[in-house]
Write a protein that holds these residues in place. Structure first.
Motif, PDB file in Angstrom:
ATOM      1  N   GLY A  58       0.866  -1.209   0.036  1.00 52.28           N
ATOM      2  CA  GLY A  58       0.479   0.314   0.068  1.00 52.28           C
ATOM      3  C   GLY A  58       0.506   1.480  -0.162  1.00 52.28           C
ATOM      4  O   GLY A  58       0.691   2.697   0.063  1.00 52.28           O
ATOM      5  N   ARG A  59       2.343   1.158  -0.301  1.00 50.47           N
ATOM      6  CA  ARG A  59       2.903   2.333   0.000  1.00 50.47           C
ATOM      7  C   ARG A  59       2.920   3.230  -1.204  1.00 50.47           C
ATOM      8  O   ARG A  59       2.679   2.362  -2.340  1.00 50.47           O
ATOM      9  CB  ARG A  59       4.020   1.847  -0.168  1.00 50.47           C
ATOM     10  N   HIS A  60       2.790   4.400  -1.535  1.00 52.25           N
ATOM     11  CA  HIS A  60       2.676   5.150  -2.622  1.00 52.25           C
ATOM     12  C   HIS A  60       4.095   5.154  -3.312  1.00 52.25           C
ATOM     13  O   HIS A  60       5.304   4.790  -3.171  1.00 52.25           O
ATOM     14  CB  HIS A  60       2.274   6.082  -2.158  1.00 52.25           C
ATOM     15  N   LEU A  61       3.732   4.951  -4.849  1.00 51.08           N
ATOM     16  CA  LEU A  61       5.212   4.456  -5.412  1.00 51.08           C
ATOM     17  C   LEU A  61       4.933   5.940  -6.712  1.00 51.08           C
ATOM     18  O   LEU A  61       6.071   6.388  -7.768  1.00 51.08           O
ATOM     19  CB  LEU A  61       4.945   3.038  -6.435  1.00 51.08           C
ATOM     20  N   ILE A  62       4.229   6.348  -6.951  1.00 49.40           N
ATOM     21  CA  ILE A  62       3.630   7.273  -8.218  1.00 49.40           C
ATOM     22  C   ILE A  62       2.466   7.779  -7.024  1.00 49.40           C
ATOM     23  O   ILE A  62       1.572   7.477  -6.960  1.00 49.40           O
ATOM     24  CB  ILE A  62       3.949   7.077  -9.026  1.00 49.40           C
ATOM     25  N   CYS A  63       2.702   9.296  -7.616  1.00 48.09           N
ATOM     26  CA  CYS A  63       1.342  10.260  -7.966  1.00 48.09           C
ATOM     27  C   CYS A  63       1.518  11.700  -8.525  1.00 48.09           C
ATOM     28  O   CYS A  63       1.663  12.305  -8.641  1.00 48.09           O
ATOM     29  CB  CYS A  63       1.240  10.838  -6.177  1.00 48.09           C
ATOM     30  N   ASN A  64       0.573  11.929  -8.978  1.00 50.64           N
ATOM     31  CA  ASN A  64       0.149  12.624  -9.433  1.00 50.64           C
ATOM     32  C   ASN A  64       0.580  13.698  -9.657  1.00 50.64           C
ATOM     33  O   ASN A  64      -0.073  14.164  -7.989  1.00 50.64           O
ATOM     34  CB  ASN A  64      -0.999  12.735 -11.358  1.00 50.64           C
ATOM     35  N   LYS A  65       0.121  14.990 -10.080  1.00 54.14           N
ATOM     36  CA  LYS A  65       0.097  16.231  -9.414  1.00 54.14           C
ATOM     37  C   LYS A  65      -0.893  17.028  -8.702  1.00 54.14           C
ATOM     38  O   LYS A  65      -1.051  17.332  -7.769  1.00 54.14           O
ATOM     39  CB  LYS A  65       0.591  17.038 -10.896  1.00 54.14           C
ATOM     40  N   ALA A  66      -2.264  16.383  -9.614  1.00 54.15           N
ATOM     41  CA  ALA A  66      -3.035  17.136  -8.943  1.00 54.15           C
ATOM     42  C   ALA A  66      -3.578  15.922  -7.596  1.00 54.15           C
ATOM     43  O   ALA A  66      -3.905  16.597  -6.400  1.00 54.15           O
ATOM     44  CB  ALA A  66      -4.569  16.100  -9.670  1.00 54.15           C
ATOM     45  N   GLN A  67      -2.863  14.813  -7.341  1.00 53.67           N
ATOM     46  CA  GLN A  67      -3.087  13.822  -6.061  1.00 53.67           C
ATOM     47  C   GLN A  67      -2.001  14.665  -4.957  1.00 53.67           C
ATOM     48  O   GLN A  67      -2.312  14.610  -3.859  1.00 53.67           O
ATOM     49  CB  GLN A  67      -2.171  11.964  -6.355  1.00 53.67           C
ATOM     50  N   LEU A  68      -1.090  14.790  -5.875  1.00 56.61           N
ATOM     51  CA  LEU A  68      -0.087  15.518  -4.487  1.00 56.61           C
ATOM     52  C   LEU A  68      -0.732  17.562  -3.786  1.00 56.61           C
ATOM     53  O   LEU A  68      -0.864  17.399  -2.706  1.00 56.61           O
ATOM     54  CB  LEU A  68       1.331  15.814  -5.173  1.00 56.61           C
ATOM     55  N   ASP A  69      -1.920  17.796  -4.819  1.00 55.83           N
ATOM     56  CA  ASP A  69      -1.750  19.193  -4.423  1.00 55.83           C
ATOM     57  C   ASP A  69      -2.500  18.483  -3.020  1.00 55.83           C
ATOM     58  O   ASP A  69      -3.157  19.476  -1.961  1.00 55.83           O
ATOM     59  CB  ASP A  69      -2.487  19.870  -5.384  1.00 55.83           C
ATOM     60  N   LEU A  70      -3.377  16.980  -3.197  1.00 57.34           N
ATOM     61  CA  LEU A  70      -4.779  16.669  -2.285  1.00 57.34           C
ATOM     62  C   LEU A  70      -3.869  16.648  -0.778  1.00 57.34           C
ATOM     63  O   LEU A  70      -4.572  17.095  -0.286  1.00 57.34           O
ATOM     64  CB  LEU A  70      -5.819  15.687  -3.268  1.00 57.34           C
ATOM     65  N   PHE A  71      -3.070  16.281  -1.479  1.00 63.29           N
ATOM     66  CA  PHE A  71      -1.842  16.078   0.034  1.00 63.29           C
ATOM     67  C   PHE A  71      -1.924  17.258   0.272  1.00 63.29           C
ATOM     68  O   PHE A  71      -1.561  16.755   2.200  1.00 63.29           O
ATOM     69  CB  PHE A  71      -1.333  14.374  -0.177  1.00 63.29           C
TER      70      PHE A  71
END
Length: 180
Positions: free
Chosen positions: A26-39
């Motif tokens: 369940g570890r994140h390997l890839i997150c796009n920019k929108a997902q990073l903004d959400l976090f």
């Protein structure tokens, strides 16, 4: 290969949907920019190798993690599940989320790929449509315009969680009592 990876990354980062890839733990390997903004972070390195339970408080993370486990253990996809999202800056957003297993050539589940589409605007429009339908119904059924207006303001006040509309109704009630 690097050029192809760069093109793919450019596409992923410029899609407004939230896109993520996770490993079997369940570890994140890839997150796009929108997902990073959400976090609420500006660098993927602040998210990679972290699980959802490390990124969100336990109450918010539990449902997401349970869905991840279901995909990772069963190898079955979850398609267009409506979820509540909690951006770091606050508020509440709604999304349709799809999670699919990421498998190797032999069919072994190595992780998952997810994409969430923000439907907050659609949900708000649906709420507004329901409110307008109720207002129309009240006006058509009501025999007195004053009663209809009070009911409409009550609906709008509840929808907007507005103190102003409810205060006006209270004030109108006091004026009626004073006139009677």
């Amino acid at each position: 290969l690097q050029e192809e990876r760069n093109r793919l990354r450019a596409i992923i980062d410029n899609i407004p949907d939230y896109i993520f890839v996770k490993d079997r733990q369940g570890r994140h390997l890839i997150c796009n920019k929108a997902q990073l903004d959400l976090f609420g972070v500006d660098s993927e390195s602040l998210v990679t190798q972290k699980t959802i339970t490390e990124l969100l408080d336990e109450e918010k993370a539990t449902g997401f993690w349970q869905d991840d486990l279901n995909v990772l253990e069963s190898g079955q996809s979850i398609l267009n599940k409506e979820e509540e999202l909690y951006p770091k800056e606050g508020g509440l957003r709604y999304a349709l989320t799809t999670k699919v297993p990421l498998k190797n050539e032999t069919g072994e589940v190595l992780g998952l790929v997810g994409i969430s589409r923000d439907i907050t605007g659609i949900r708000k429009r649906q709420e507004q449509d329901r409110l307008l339908a109720r207002i129309t119904e009240v006006i058509l059924v009501s025999k007195e315009i004053e009663t209809a207006l009070q009911q409409v303001l009550s609906l709008v006040g509840t929808y907007l969680d507005a103190v102003g509309a409810n205060a006006w109704l209270l004030n109108e009630g006091k004026l009626k009592l004073m006139r009677s």
